[in-house]
Design a protein around this motif. Sequence first.
Motif, mmCIF file in Angstrom:
data_model
loop_
_atom_site.group_PDB
_atom_site.id
_atom_site.type_symbol
_atom_site.label_atom_id
_atom_site.label_comp_id
_atom_site.label_asym_id
_atom_site.label_seq_id
_atom_site.Cartn_x
_atom_site.Cartn_y
_atom_site.Cartn_z
ATOM 1 N N PRO A 23 15.865 -44.056 -35.133
ATOM 2 C CA PRO A 23 14.218 -43.617 -34.763
ATOM 3 C C PRO A 23 13.696 -45.214 -35.774
ATOM 4 O O PRO A 23 13.330 -45.605 -37.265
ATOM 5 N N ARG A 24 12.277 -45.289 -35.216
ATOM 6 C CA ARG A 24 10.825 -46.087 -35.218
ATOM 7 C C ARG A 24 9.807 -46.074 -35.849
ATOM 8 O O ARG A 24 9.690 -45.355 -35.017
ATOM 9 N N VAL A 25 8.876 -45.792 -36.681
ATOM 10 C CA VAL A 25 7.527 -45.153 -37.440
ATOM 11 C C VAL A 25 6.880 -46.726 -37.172
ATOM 12 O O VAL A 25 6.896 -47.031 -38.325
ATOM 13 N N ARG A 26 5.560 -46.644 -36.852
ATOM 14 C CA ARG A 26 4.468 -47.931 -37.032
ATOM 15 C C ARG A 26 4.012 -47.144 -38.139
ATOM 16 O O ARG A 26 3.545 -46.136 -38.310
ATOM 17 N N GLY A 27 3.948 -47.944 -39.144
ATOM 18 C CA GLY A 27 3.521 -48.135 -40.690
ATOM 19 C C GLY A 27 1.488 -48.575 -40.532
ATOM 20 O O GLY A 27 1.543 -49.002 -39.338
ATOM 21 N N ASP A 28 1.134 -48.087 -41.856
ATOM 22 C CA ASP A 28 -0.500 -48.483 -41.890
ATOM 23 C C ASP A 28 -0.372 -50.372 -41.453
ATOM 24 O O ASP A 28 -1.775 -50.510 -41.199
ATOM 25 N N GLU A 34 12.358 -48.727 -39.468
ATOM 26 C CA GLU A 34 13.111 -47.072 -39.246
ATOM 27 C C GLU A 34 13.152 -46.031 -40.377
ATOM 28 O O GLU A 34 13.192 -46.505 -41.462
ATOM 29 N N VAL A 35 12.680 -44.381 -39.518
ATOM 30 C CA VAL A 35 13.352 -43.878 -40.710
ATOM 31 C C VAL A 35 13.659 -42.814 -40.401
ATOM 32 O O VAL A 35 14.760 -42.639 -39.351
ATOM 33 N N THR A 36 14.011 -41.625 -40.747
ATOM 34 C CA THR A 36 15.528 -40.327 -40.515
ATOM 35 C C THR A 36 14.591 -39.893 -38.752
ATOM 36 O O THR A 36 13.336 -40.035 -38.930
ATOM 37 N N TRP A 37 15.294 -38.820 -38.488
ATOM 38 C CA TRP A 37 15.014 -38.469 -37.207
ATOM 39 C C TRP A 37 13.980 -37.296 -37.291
ATOM 40 O O TRP A 37 12.969 -36.656 -37.424
ATOM 41 N N GLU A 38 14.196 -36.524 -39.345
ATOM 42 C CA GLU A 38 13.168 -35.362 -39.546
ATOM 43 C C GLU A 38 11.534 -35.868 -39.489
ATOM 44 O O GLU A 38 11.000 -35.482 -39.194
ATOM 45 N N GLN A 39 11.881 -37.783 -40.603
ATOM 46 C CA GLN A 39 10.729 -37.841 -40.655
ATOM 47 C C GLN A 39 10.453 -38.018 -39.015
ATOM 48 O O GLN A 39 8.358 -37.989 -38.787
ATOM 49 N N ALA A 40 10.752 -38.967 -38.389
ATOM 50 C CA ALA A 40 10.416 -39.215 -37.070
ATOM 51 C C ALA A 40 10.035 -38.245 -36.044
ATOM 52 O O ALA A 40 8.335 -37.793 -35.073
#
Length: 541
Positions: A23-28, A34-40
């Motif tokens: 999983p990937r999340v866009r930062g500020d 890349e992040v954990t599934w729970e964070q996503a």
Amino acid sequence: GYTCEWGKWGHEQVQAPDRLLYPRVRGDDGGLYEVTWEQAIDEIAESLAHHQGEAFAALSAAQSTNEEAFLLQQFSRAVMQSNSVDRLLTPQQSAVERATRAALGIDVESTNNLQELFTAAKNIIVVGPSIFAYAPIPSYWINHARHYREARITVISTEHYLLCDRAALWIRPNEGTTDQVVNAIASEVVRLGLHAVDDRDATRLVNSNSAGDLADVEARTGVPAEQITRAALLFVVGKESLPDQRPEGGFPPGAIYNTVAHQAEDKPYGDADRVTLACSNLSLLTGNIGREGGGVTSFRGPANYQGSTDMGLSPSLLPGGAAVTDASARARFEDAWLDRWAEQASTSNGFLPVRSLSDSPGVALEDLPAAIESGRIRAMWIDGGPGTRDEFPDPRLFEALRKLEFLVVTEPYDSPLAAIAHVALPAAMNLEKDGTFTNFDRTVQRVRAAVPVPGEARNALDIIGAVANRMGYALRHSHASQVMAEISRLVPGYAGVSYARLERGGIVTPVETFRGEGTKILGTASGPFEITPKFVALVDR
């Protein structure tokens, strides 16, 4: 034993080096991390909670399983309270869909069953780009019908491919005039007295669609008049001369296959909807709708286009085809879906449980760019697939997606679509998950996990369920068969589908009961699943 290119070489796609693994999340700072599934899941739930209602839309690439498509539209309607759900199609595929609904009353890729090429189809017209390239399995069986059953084939194509040489007749129209050629064939059927419909209004409409005599058609399309006459005779009679009288059992059946949904953006065949309507008019005129070995088929492309449509990925239709404005149909789904909410949704911003399904049709695919530009749609969920790996199907929509406040993408590959998402989730591919597909002739078939997923990829059932649960809506399925059990209860055309039955082979839909054989031929007398075919005028150019 026949497979398409994906079936033959699917291992290359599954093992591709550009698979999305985590999983990937866009930062500020705009970068993807890349992040954990729970964070996503937390990021998705908290972000979507700000966009409940008309501000949310969902798209599926129509290559997901029936079960995944069903859950995505359920999430949109029961959690986000939005009917803005659709399949991710090209403009040509969308045009063919609109034309099919106008001509038949419903959207089906085929009114008939592919097996009829082995048993009943005698006279065949193939319209559009190479059927070998865009519908390889049916093309094998069309060759079988030609070689072993002496089926007469007419090809109408602006390009040369192998079937053109094997056909009894190859018609090569000028670019943009394919619908005029098909309309002229229909008009010639009327002139020769070979039509099965005696309705004067219908035959008058057919003649007006042709808009001129054969000399005019030849001048516009570049197709010799005698080829138009030959095509009419071959399609109805199966010979190149008029019989002395109609055979006692009637003329042999005629089937029409069109691939114009796959034509290039410059539309060498003309408007895809006009070609599709012309094919339907010709089939109806000759009495081939509802007949074994007849009917019309319009190949769309995505592996599960028909299943995704049946599962309710439509802004105006619920699963099974009932309108979102139908109060009794909505009540049936509300009873099944809305008691799964917790007393209070679990996001941090006061997000409220949905207590009734929206009765307002959502935003359709072709209207999404304008809706995003205007701010009506501010958040989206897109279930991508192999078709979005290299090039997004609709460039205009792709540019609009960049302006969304929040975009979550489930995607097998590190694609251009994943690159613009605020959250990109690695999705399992067909060889890595269980489920079902409904192929173009409405046959439901099993998909089975054969290899493990790479990295931390998950199937869409797990992903959608995790987000819904995080938002306070209980959507827990330990296996795809549990989703199909719900589909069979709620979708009339799938009432006879179960995983136990599918172990014995494919099941043709619509099917009413677990003992039913399914409706192989859709016609005006198909029981509760009858269609409403009609002639459509095409005089405006």
